[in-house]
Design an enzyme around this catalytic site. Sequence first.
Site, short mmCIF file in Angstrom:
data_model
loop_
_atom_site.label_atom_id
_atom_site.label_comp_id
_atom_site.label_asym_id
_atom_site.label_seq_id
_atom_site.Cartn_x
_atom_site.Cartn_y
_atom_site.Cartn_z
N TYR A 1 32.69 32.85 18.13
CA TYR A 1 32.56 32.52 19.56
C TYR A 1 33.91 32.16 20.15
CZ TYR A 1 30.83 30.82 23.96
OH TYR A 1 30.60 30.67 25.30
N PHE B 1 40.44 50.10 46.99
CA PHE B 1 39.47 50.59 46.01
C PHE B 1 38.18 49.80 46.24
CE2 PHE B 1 37.10 50.71 42.09
CZ PHE B 1 36.91 52.07 42.03
N THR B 2 37.05 50.45 46.02
CA THR B 2 35.74 49.90 46.39
C THR B 2 35.52 48.46 45.90
OG1 THR B 2 34.84 51.01 44.45
CG2 THR B 2 34.61 52.15 46.56
N PHE C 1 27.36 53.56 47.59
CA PHE C 1 27.42 54.88 46.95
C PHE C 1 26.71 54.92 45.60
CE2 PHE C 1 30.74 53.69 43.93
CZ PHE C 1 31.32 52.60 44.56
N ASP D 1 47.06 46.53 40.35
CA ASP D 1 45.87 47.13 39.75
C ASP D 1 46.38 48.18 38.78
OD1 ASP D 1 43.69 48.61 39.00
OD2 ASP D 1 42.70 48.51 40.96
N ARG E 1 33.63 60.73 47.14
CA ARG E 1 34.62 59.72 47.51
C ARG E 1 34.97 59.97 48.97
NH1 ARG E 1 35.21 55.61 43.45
NH2 ARG E 1 33.31 55.33 44.62
N LYS F 1 39.66 52.90 31.56
CA LYS F 1 40.35 54.14 31.92
C LYS F 1 41.51 54.38 30.96
CE LYS F 1 38.15 52.99 35.92
NZ LYS F 1 37.29 51.80 36.04
#
Length: 461
Positions: free
Chosen positions: A76, A128-129, A452, A219, A386, A262
């Site tokens: 943990y 970005f969303t 979306f 980001d 998009r 990614k």
Amino acid sequence: MIKPIKKSWAEPYKIKMVELLKMTTARQRKKALEEAGYNTFLLRSEEVYIDLLTDSGTSAMSDHQWAGMMLGDEAYAGSRNFYHLEEVVKDIYGYKYLIPTHQGRGAENILSKILIKKGDIIPGNMYFTTTRLHQELAGGKFEDIIIDEAHDPENEFPFKGNVDLNKLEKLIKKYGAKKIPYVSMATSVNMAGGQPISMKNLKELRAVTKKHGIRVIHDMTRVAENAHFIQQREKGYQTKSIKEIVKEINSYTDGATMSAKKDALVNIGGFLAINDWDVFEEARNMVVVYEGLHTYGGLAGRDMEAMAIGIGESVNDDHMHARVGQVVYLGEKMMEFGIPIVKPVGGHGIFVDAKKFLPHIPQHQFPAQTLAAEVYLDSGVRTMERGVVSAGRKANGENYFPKLELVRFTIPRRVYTQAHMDVIAESTARVFERRHHIKGMKMIYEPKYLRFFQARFEKLK
Ligand code: F0G
């Protein structure tokens, strides 16, 4: 004269295990799409042949990563995999302190809550969303300061991810630096088509923000892909490795949010990395509330191990050459068919210009959503809207009508072959041939946040 023999490149790996795909008939696809309300997000993955919905969490892990999974320390607190990841983030990315999170938006949530006060302005190189939504939920307002070229799919400027420093200076003048907690800077700008920011622009951004005492938060979801473009296109970087370039990029920023799903070649994971001790301390406290203890942040030990190894693989030059090379291959095929795409081709996918593809469908009838549905119907290739659906609504309820109305053909890393790319391009070309007969859609269900993902549509008669 003998033509010189072309020198091809190939993937720097071979395939050890395969995942079988299910083929579908046109009738099955029609039924599946109707049941999914013409939203490719609502299709079941088993109904999909080639899945280009996203490059997020869809990469194929290497044998080393899988071996790393077996070294998961599922304690943990204080898992050794956390310390390994911490070391890698310091060594490869150059950030001082690490807070693991379950994925990118977990880090965005924590960071936004810490740094943003009600009424603050957050300038960024295109929204970005999830990032913008967390900024808004924390009481801030996002302001787009990307260069104008980024909004023009035809403009071939090599660094369409650049920040327009005049736009930034104007915001600072208008609101005052105190109202701007940080500049939200993304590498490989997703919504612009995976377009890179140049090192020169970043250095200038650093200089301006330093002068005003404003942080730059990065980001870094696709930072290695951005580094590849700097290596290919920017003077002075041809002899530098991706690893060196990534580290230099990060050196001009104060911290980062990362969706490791990614670049970092894992199926789940992310983190917040920061150089400032005070922010770190607060984040370490907050992560316990939203994600999990600060040494696992919602991840299993094995996930952190796979991420640590994946980060190392992501900055390998041969890997990145093949990764972006495959995307470029698909882009060139599409262009041969005359399909309008965002140029230059970006790092993680091909973005088809739905406004040009379906010029007879007005934006309020969702051309990109319609095109994504038609490509699925043709071949079972799943892509993503998009455009106006992704852009959502402003705080006052009005729709955002973005200039870019795109369909993203996102390429998972190390998953599909060149033959798959051929099938994808040919399918899109078939839809292009019958484009004049395609009608738009209307939205019949709209969720409040990030619509979306779950919105439903009906075809117009
Ligand atoms: N930032 C960027 C640039 C992204 O592309 C994403 C995710 C996130 C942040 C959020 O990270 O999903 O791990 O919470 N993009 C995915 C996509 C969903 O398909 O482009 P997350």
